[in-house]
Design an enzyme around this catalytic site. Structure first.
Site, PDB file in Angstrom:
ATOM      1  N   LYS A  82       0.718  -1.185  -0.010  1.00  0.00           N
ATOM      2  CA  LYS A  82       0.124   0.032   0.099  1.00  0.00           C
ATOM      3  C   LYS A  82       0.737   1.108   0.109  1.00  0.00           C
ATOM      4  CE  LYS A  82      -3.769   1.827   2.468  1.00  0.00           C
ATOM      5  NZ  LYS A  82      -4.894   1.806   3.567  1.00  0.00           N
ATOM      6  N   SER A 157      -9.387   2.616   2.369  1.00  0.00           N
ATOM      7  CA  SER A 157      -8.079   2.960   1.636  1.00  0.00           C
ATOM      8  C   SER A 157      -7.135   2.246   0.930  1.00  0.00           C
ATOM      9  CB  SER A 157      -7.608   3.872   2.653  1.00  0.00           C
ATOM     10  OG  SER A 157      -6.910   3.339   3.803  1.00  0.00           O
ATOM     11  N   SER A 181     -10.518   0.347   6.105  1.00  0.00           N
ATOM     12  CA  SER A 181      -9.734   0.413   5.083  1.00  0.00           C
ATOM     13  C   SER A 181      -9.138  -0.840   4.633  1.00  0.00           C
ATOM     14  CB  SER A 181      -8.467   1.692   5.202  1.00  0.00           C
ATOM     15  OG  SER A 181      -8.926   2.843   5.564  1.00  0.00           O
TER      16      SER A 181
END
Length: 470
Positions: A82, A157, A181
């Site tokens: 990420k 996210s 997320s």
């Protein structure tokens, strides 16, 4: 085996094939790089690609295999990180133009652990600016699209990670979760995302933070368990680190659930939930009874979680991102500015009240979970929405006041500190994924994985691939 078929094997099967030398790490990495080249332009999940380095690392992995050695649990498996996780020598933007050219000289804890376990990084996955909001778009790389419907959001996210998994671009991926997320994008993309207890995966060195946690994502529960085994474990540099070894999660997940009491609520005790989501969840309620569970309609009262989460989230953002506001206000999205300013304006009394509420919510959840071993509730209150929409402004006719109001079904669990997993549950009539959220007792990650695996095996919903990969 065709390249694309190789990419959709379970990570556990890839690991077995690598160990038996039936495939090489170079072959596996090359297949995934081909899949990225073929599919990523349509979905925008991988935003920084390190193909040359990945092939070099794969050659090293094959060299170790030839010598009868292994690099660890994830030896030779491709992974992507990420873009909130720092990667030494590889651009890390946090989805912000402020850091568009930032190249850190260190790896985050999650990245270090995956490297130590032998995983081979293919690059970085997209995230909203500073990970704020469950819709993955930013001014650096643009939006990531849902592979089941390119007009819809993938959530966030950890949206880029979820899409990369769903499209066979990686078999495992790391992510992080504050308000949902890991769970939210897994739910929107028909994959698995696991928010573990704070401290299960150590965060930044020296940090006492417990709202945001790093964690695993994959296409199956078994692959998530494998990744968790590599990520979890004691870190002496983390004051909240849980000492239980990660190898705990390599044990078989099979279990007899006859008589296990489960609390069920398809609206999380009265939250507004889109009718399409409710319909999918209710259609699967019987699965838990079929595997032997005693399913009862029940839900803890977590209404005070709204105030506690909103306050503590804002306070945390003021601490971590507040110093950027004065110099870079014009480069931050409006939601980020609002949330940071809210944190800066908080009084000590307000933060103290939020912490007291959090303690009370933990105790209420513990009392509830003494009666029920698991709580099953929605992951998201809505199905994937338009990629052009920043966030839902209403659900079932109820207006949403802020950009995170629609995520209560995730962050109500966050504030209690209990482990929660999103597992594929079904699809709306128009083909949009819906997940189910399984919440376990405090620090009982293994139990959550067991029930998630049983549900997954009974439904096999996660085997449905998105049309974009055909």
């Amino acid at each position: 085996m065709a390249s694309v078929d190789l990419c959709f094997l379970d990570a556990t099967e890839m690991a077995r094939l690598l160990a038996r030398r039936e495939i090489s790490a170079r072959e596996l990495v090359a297949a995934h790089l081909t899949q990225i080249e073929r599919v990523n332009p349509r979905v925008n999940a991988i935003v920084t690609l390190t193909a040359e380095q990945a092939m070099a690392d794969a050659a090293v992995a094959d060299g170790l295999t030839a010598l009868g050695q292994t690099g660890g649990l994830l030896h030779g498996l491709p992974v992507a990180h990420k873009d909130l996780h720092e990667t030494k020598g590889v651009r890390t933007t946090y989805g912000s133009p402020i850091f568009a050219d930032f190249v850190p000289d260190f790896d985050s804890v999650a990245v270090r652990r995956l490297k130590a376990a032998g995983a081979i990084s293919l690059g970085k996955t997209n995230t909203p600016e500073f990970g704020l909001g469950s819709q993955t778009f930013n001014p650096v790389f643009g939006a990531t699209r849902n592979p089941y419907d390119l007009t819809k959001t993938c959530g966030g996210s950890s949206g880029g990670a979820a899409v990369a998994l769903a499209c066979g671009m990686v078999p495992i991926a790391d992510g992080s979760d504050m308000g949902g997320s890991l769970r939210n994008p897994a739910n929107f993309c028909n994959v698995v995302g696991f928010r573990c207890s704070p401290g299960r995966m150590p965060g930044p060195a020296g940090s006492w933070a417990t709202l945001s946690v790093d964690g695993p994502m994959a296409r199956t529960v078994g692959d998530v368990a494998l990744l968790l085994a590599a990520m979890a474990g004691l870190d002496p540099a983390s004051p909240i680190s849980i000492s239980e070894p990660g190898e705990r999660f390599l044990a078989p997940l099979d279990r007899d659930f006859r008589g296990t009491r489960i609390a069920w609520s398809s609206d999380f005790g009265g939250l507004p939930v889109d009718a399409r989501v409710k319909a999918v969840l209710e259609s699967r309620r019987g699965v838990f009874a079929d595997i032997g569970c005693r399913v009862e309609e029940a839900c803890p009262d977590l209404s005070d979680a709204y105030e506690a989460f909103q306050t503590l989230r804002a306070a945390g953002l003021a601490e971590t991102r507040g110093p950027l506001l004065a110099a870079h206000r014009g480069e931050m999205k409006e939601a980020a500015v609002w949330n940071i300013e809210k944190g800066l304006a908080l009084s000590g009394a307000e933060i103290g009240r939020a912490n007291r509420l959090r303690t009370q919510l933990f105790q209420a959840m513990k009392t509830f979970m003494d009666r029920y071993e698991f709580l099953v509730v929605p992951v998201n209150q809505v199905p994937p929405f338009s990629v052009e929409m920043e966030y839902p402004t209403e659900i079932a006719g109820v207006p949403m006041e802020t950009y995170i109001d629609w995520m209560k079904s995730c962050y109500f669990i966050t504030i209690t500190g209990h482990p929660a997993i999103s597992v594929p549950c079904g699809f709306t009539p128009d083909g949009l994924p819906v997940g189910v959220q399984i919440v376990g007792r405090y620090r009982n990650e293994f139990g959550v994985l067991q029930l998630a695996k049983a549900f997954e095996s009974a439904t096999r919903v996660g085997r449905r691939k998105p049309n974009v990969v055909d």
